[in-house]
Enzyme design. Structure first.
Site, PDB file in Angstrom:
ATOM      1  N   SER A 242     -17.322 -14.323  54.620  1.00  8.86           N
ATOM      2  CA  SER A 242     -17.255 -15.775  54.567  1.00  8.86           C
ATOM      3  C   SER A 242     -18.486 -16.325  53.837  1.00  8.86           C
ATOM      4  O   SER A 242     -18.766 -15.919  52.712  1.00  8.86           O
ATOM      5  CB  SER A 242     -17.109 -16.324  55.989  1.00  8.86           C
ATOM      6  OG  SER A 242     -16.720 -17.669  55.979  1.00  8.86           O
ATOM      7  N   ASP A 334      -5.685 -16.523  53.384  1.00 12.56           N
ATOM      8  CA  ASP A 334      -6.948 -17.089  53.874  1.00 12.56           C
ATOM      9  C   ASP A 334      -6.892 -18.614  53.739  1.00 12.56           C
ATOM     10  O   ASP A 334      -6.758 -19.141  52.633  1.00 12.56           O
ATOM     11  CB  ASP A 334      -8.112 -16.522  53.047  1.00 12.56           C
ATOM     12  CG  ASP A 334      -9.483 -16.848  53.627  1.00 12.56           C
ATOM     13  OD1 ASP A 334      -9.628 -17.885  54.298  1.00 12.56           O
ATOM     14  OD2 ASP A 334     -10.417 -16.052  53.382  1.00 12.56           O
ATOM     15  N   HIS A 369      -8.405 -15.044  57.126  1.00  9.59           N
ATOM     16  CA  HIS A 369      -9.822 -15.052  56.772  1.00  9.59           C
ATOM     17  C   HIS A 369     -10.641 -14.031  57.559  1.00  9.59           C
ATOM     18  O   HIS A 369     -11.509 -13.362  57.015  1.00  9.59           O
ATOM     19  CB  HIS A 369     -10.366 -16.463  57.039  1.00  9.59           C
ATOM     20  CG  HIS A 369     -11.804 -16.656  56.694  1.00  9.59           C
ATOM     21  ND1 HIS A 369     -12.255 -16.660  55.384  1.00  9.59           N
ATOM     22  CD2 HIS A 369     -12.907 -16.871  57.474  1.00  9.59           C
ATOM     23  CE1 HIS A 369     -13.575 -16.876  55.377  1.00  9.59           C
ATOM     24  NE2 HIS A 369     -13.986 -16.993  56.634  1.00  9.59           N
TER      25      HIS A 369
END
Length: 438
Positions: A242, A334, A369
């Site tokens: 991330s 995602d 994600h």
């Protein structure tokens, strides 16, 4: 109940293992053809309860093997050896938005596996199981050492593998949620890679000064690995997830002090103002907060904040200058970062620059994600506390579909370990162990 049913035998092997290790669940001594429910229960550190269950029919020998027999229903269906782990979900009535994360890696995740008569879907707490066993799941293998690091103003934890070493090193960065998150670094150390988990958004130095850290902080963390007597200073990699990928890209390309053997970027992007500090990167993202979307459940979707991928070279890391192997792990669903679009742009930039031989892309359909170590329970959405103003707790949509996402976690972890071993050990394995048996 038939007398024979009283002697039901339930075994889980190994009953003590690493988090990424498969176990075998076997039910024996039941009546052939009987309907059974195999049930897993876990109470996390926050006091919340999680469960998974599956319906089976015993074969002619009076056995059920979860690794070989299909679940006919429950929290998963079909032949799924580890479905009891990755399909764990909060018990009915739990508060919404929970995500399972083990914050104390020095204790195991203790899961109770039980078998019940009939195909049940609820009320397990009111029923008496035919048999039950407790299974321990560890992030830290025996002999792994956990060393808190505060030198140089760092808030970090170093995990050293078992044995004398020397070991290759890895700097492990999580994302925008801040805090010191140790479990991935502990598991990597269990596979022979000395790993430094680093808090960079909410470290003590930021709490003391009110100022965000900058490149020097990450370079100081790199030096801890580089100068440690049990770490091979020329064999250090970096892994970011991330927002951690933003830092990883920046250091890998622009830092004079950080010389990486390889980098792994999971669910992130190279888009950022390249001359900006970490604070300016966050300001850049916040400036685009008008692009925030919400789904029908009012879950926050942030993937559009850096879309479309800019053409302005000052707004994305020049990956054409990258000199070490790069592994990108991408979830095609995602909803938090545009990881897929970013990966395609990175590929194009590296092809143009002639360094695309350094690039490996793992891209997974119907995957969200939060691509975590194998068998981590799936969270399509969860509560997220922002650590930069405006401070708030929101329900964030991560994306993904449970079965596909769980398969992706397993595949990506296996390939990530291979990538790290190949590039950090270079085919040799000096002094380290990658044994996962406890």
């Amino acid at each position: 109940m038939d007398r024979k049913q009283c002697c039901v035998k339930l075994s889980v092997q190994p009953s003590r293992g690493l988090m990424d290790e498969k176990f075998i669940v076997l039910v024996q001594n039941v009546l052939p053809g009987s309907q059974l429910t195999v049930y897993a229960f876990y109470q996390c550190e926050g006091g919340h309860s999680w469960e998974a269950f599956a319906h089976y029919t015993a074969n002619a020998a009076g056995t059920v093997s979860v690794s070989e027999d299909p679940s006919l229903g429950g929290t998963y269906s079909g032949v799924e050896p580890m479905g009891l782990m990755w399909s764990l979900r909060p018990v009915p009535g739990s508060k919404p938005g929970l995500r399972m994360r083990k914050m104390n890696v020095q204790t195991p995740m203790e899961v109770t596996v039980s078998v019940y008569q009939a195909h049940l879907t609820e009320g397990f707490v009111d029923q008496v199981p035919l048999a039950g066993v407790v299974v321990e799941r560890w992030y830290m293998a025996p002999g792994v050492r956990r060393i808190p690091i505060t030198e140089g103003g760092l808030t970090a934890t170093l995990f050293l593998p078992s044995g004398p070493g020397p070991f290759p090193g890895l700097l492990d960065l999580w994302g925008g949620g801040g805090r010191l998150v140790e479990y991935r670094a502990a598991l990597l150390a269990s596979h022979g890679i000395a790993s430094l988990a680093l808090d960079y958004l909410t470290p003590q130095i930021t709490k003391d000064t009110g100022k965000m850290v900058d490149t020097e902080y990450f370079e100081a963390a790199y030096r801890v690995l580089e100068q440690h007597p049990q770490i091979l200073g020329s064999r250090i990699g970096m892994l970011g997830l991330s927002f951690g990928t933003s830092i990883t890209f920046k250091l890998a390309v622009y830092s004079q002090a950080v010389k990486l053997r390889c980098a792994v970027c999971i669910s992130g992007s190279h888009v950022q103002p390249i001359d900006g500090s970490m604070e300016q990167i966050l300001v850049f993202l916040h400036k685009n907060s008008g692009k925030t979307r919400f789904n029908e459940d009012n879950h926050v979707i942030w993937r559009d904040l850096v879309l479309p991928i800019p053409t302005d070279p000052s707004l994305k890391v020049d990956v054409g200058r990258l000199q070490c192997p790069l592994l990108l792990v991408v979830g095609e669903d995602d909803q938090n970062w545009p990881a897929y679009e970013s990966a395609m742009d990175i590929k194009e930039m590296m092809q143009r620059a002639g360094n695309d031989h350094l690039l490996t892309v793992l891209s997974y359909p119907n995957t969200g994600h939060l691509i975590e170590p194998p068998f981590t329970p799936f969270a399509r959405a969860s509560n997220f506390k922002t650590v930069t103003p405006p401070l708030q707790t929101v329900m964030v949509l991560w994306g993904g579909e449970m079965v596909a996402h769980s398969r992706a976690q397993e595949d990506a972890w296996r390939k990530t370990l291979v990538f790290l071993r190949e590039n950090l050990y270079g085919g040799s394995n000096p002094g380290a162990t990658s044994s996962s048996n406890l």
